[in-house]
Design a protein around this motif. Sequence first.
Motif, short mmCIF file in Angstrom:
data_model
loop_
_atom_site.label_atom_id
_atom_site.label_comp_id
_atom_site.label_asym_id
_atom_site.label_seq_id
_atom_site.Cartn_x
_atom_site.Cartn_y
_atom_site.Cartn_z
N GLY A 43 12.86 33.45 13.70
CA GLY A 43 12.81 32.33 14.63
C GLY A 43 11.64 32.47 15.58
N ARG A 44 11.40 31.41 16.32
CA ARG A 44 10.29 31.41 17.25
C ARG A 44 10.73 31.92 18.61
NH1 ARG A 44 7.32 25.72 16.51
NH2 ARG A 44 7.95 25.22 14.39
N SER A 47 14.36 31.46 20.57
CA SER A 47 15.49 31.35 19.64
C SER A 47 16.55 32.42 19.89
CB SER A 47 15.00 31.43 18.19
OG SER A 47 14.37 32.67 17.93
N HIS A 199 9.31 37.20 13.69
CA HIS A 199 8.84 35.82 13.76
C HIS A 199 7.86 35.57 12.61
CE1 HIS A 199 5.56 38.01 15.73
NE2 HIS A 199 4.79 37.05 15.30
N ILE A 201 7.08 34.98 8.83
CA ILE A 201 7.78 34.44 7.66
C ILE A 201 7.60 35.36 6.45
CG2 ILE A 201 7.92 32.49 6.06
CD1 ILE A 201 6.94 30.70 8.36
N VAL A 213 17.71 31.72 9.73
CA VAL A 213 16.72 30.96 10.49
C VAL A 213 17.37 30.42 11.76
CG1 VAL A 213 15.09 29.04 10.46
CG2 VAL A 213 15.56 30.32 8.35
N TYR A 248 9.10 27.99 6.06
CA TYR A 248 8.17 27.29 6.95
C TYR A 248 8.69 25.90 7.27
CZ TYR A 248 4.35 24.53 8.60
OH TYR A 248 3.60 23.66 9.36
N LEU A 251 11.42 26.08 9.81
CA LEU A 251 10.96 26.39 11.16
C LEU A 251 10.25 25.23 11.82
CD1 LEU A 251 9.59 30.04 10.98
CD2 LEU A 251 11.64 29.23 12.12
N THR A 252 9.61 24.38 11.03
CA THR A 252 8.83 23.29 11.62
C THR A 252 9.53 21.95 11.57
OG1 THR A 252 7.71 22.89 9.50
CG2 THR A 252 6.63 24.37 11.06
N ASP A 258 17.91 22.37 15.90
CA ASP A 258 16.56 22.85 16.14
C ASP A 258 16.11 22.65 17.57
OD1 ASP A 258 16.15 20.16 16.26
OD2 ASP A 258 14.44 20.12 14.89
N ASP A 309 2.50 32.10 11.30
CA ASP A 309 3.19 32.01 12.59
C ASP A 309 2.23 31.84 13.75
OD1 ASP A 309 5.94 33.09 11.39
OD2 ASP A 309 4.30 34.35 10.72
#
Length: 424
Positions: A43-44, A47, A199, A201, A213, A248, A251-252, A258, A309
């Motif tokens: 996660g970013r 998170s 973080h 991937i 995730v 990816y 995550l985006t 989210d 990332d």
Amino acid sequence: MADALVSLDHVTKSFPGADGEALLVLDKISLDLLDGEVVALLGRSGSGKSTLLRAIAGLIPVTSGSVRYRGKELNGSNPGTSMVFQTFALMPWLTVQENVELGLAARGVSPAERRTRALDAIDVIGLDGFESAYPKELSGGMRQRVGFARALVLEPDLLLMDEPFSALDVLTAENLRTELMSLWGKHDFPTRAICVVTHNIEEAVLLADRVIVLGANPGRIRAEVRVELDRPRDRRSLAFQAIVDQLYELLTGSGPGDGTAAAGDATPTSDPLPNATVGGLAGLVEIVFARGGRADLPDIAAELSFDIDDLLPLVDAAAMLGFLAVHGGDLEVTAVGLEFTTADIQTSKQIFAAQARERAPLVKAICRGLATSADGNLRASFFLDLLRRGFSPDDARQQLETAINWGRYGELFDYDTDSDTITG
């Protein structure tokens, strides 16, 4: 199904905010960590990955829900775990051997047994010959090996790793990851499962059997992805790249959990500004434009020698402002993005200002606040106090700094450092 070593049931964790209100970091996390598997928490920033790892270790109490080790609810530190930290966390006045023995000493193990077990762990991790060395004499990679030996000597059921390779150079990190997975594949590896926070991937796909995730603000589980690839894994294979692309996109992309609100409901806390400069996001749009208006993000990252990332904040910023559309791992320049990247500097600034004022919630809030103030001025601390209701102090400051930089570039407002005043 393998036995669950650790089980989390609807775990929620809040911390006191600057104004006394609760700051929600983890929200209803349910997860089993099973015997015989490697799990990556991906996660970013925001998170709650590290917070979740510390809850599993029993280092922090949860606000609600439960954490159980082998069916027994934790009430303090988890006796079945040990942890490897990002910053090595070695005692500089102790030798390698003494550092490795620390946990054993805390458990009351006799000096003779401590010595035997520590030397065995040092040998396994490839540091034999450095038993009497001090941390200052070691490279970063060697210091992290000491961290691994110190954790493994306790023979934990579950080895916890908090971004253990992120402080190392690329080649050292790659070598240490490879060696760790080689040790994991041996029958005498002294732990039954691994949980790693990352973080990165590709790192998650290289290491894990399952990738969890996490969405951000607050941390929630968005998805679970299984990695059913033989080890050692080839990052150039199509199967590997397919999983990278899937992660990816998770995550985006937007979706439940989210932390992204619908456009009409977006607020500075529901849709935080990505940590990106105008030059950085503009450069990404130019790169995609130069490739015919559509490009694969992993390809861009590889060509620039960056991790995917590292580019995500720029992607998020360009998408937030409507300059790029994101389709899985592909980026596409939008109509307004085309105008922005091909216009002269003044026109480009006007386009940026219009998009930021309408699509960047914090910039929009500042513009509205200035419009309603008596003299067109407001203290920056006013917005900082509001941001601290939803962010940590450091993240709140970063949000405000990004908004000021975007607003200045678009000539929407200015900021005077001496008086801490934003001026319309």
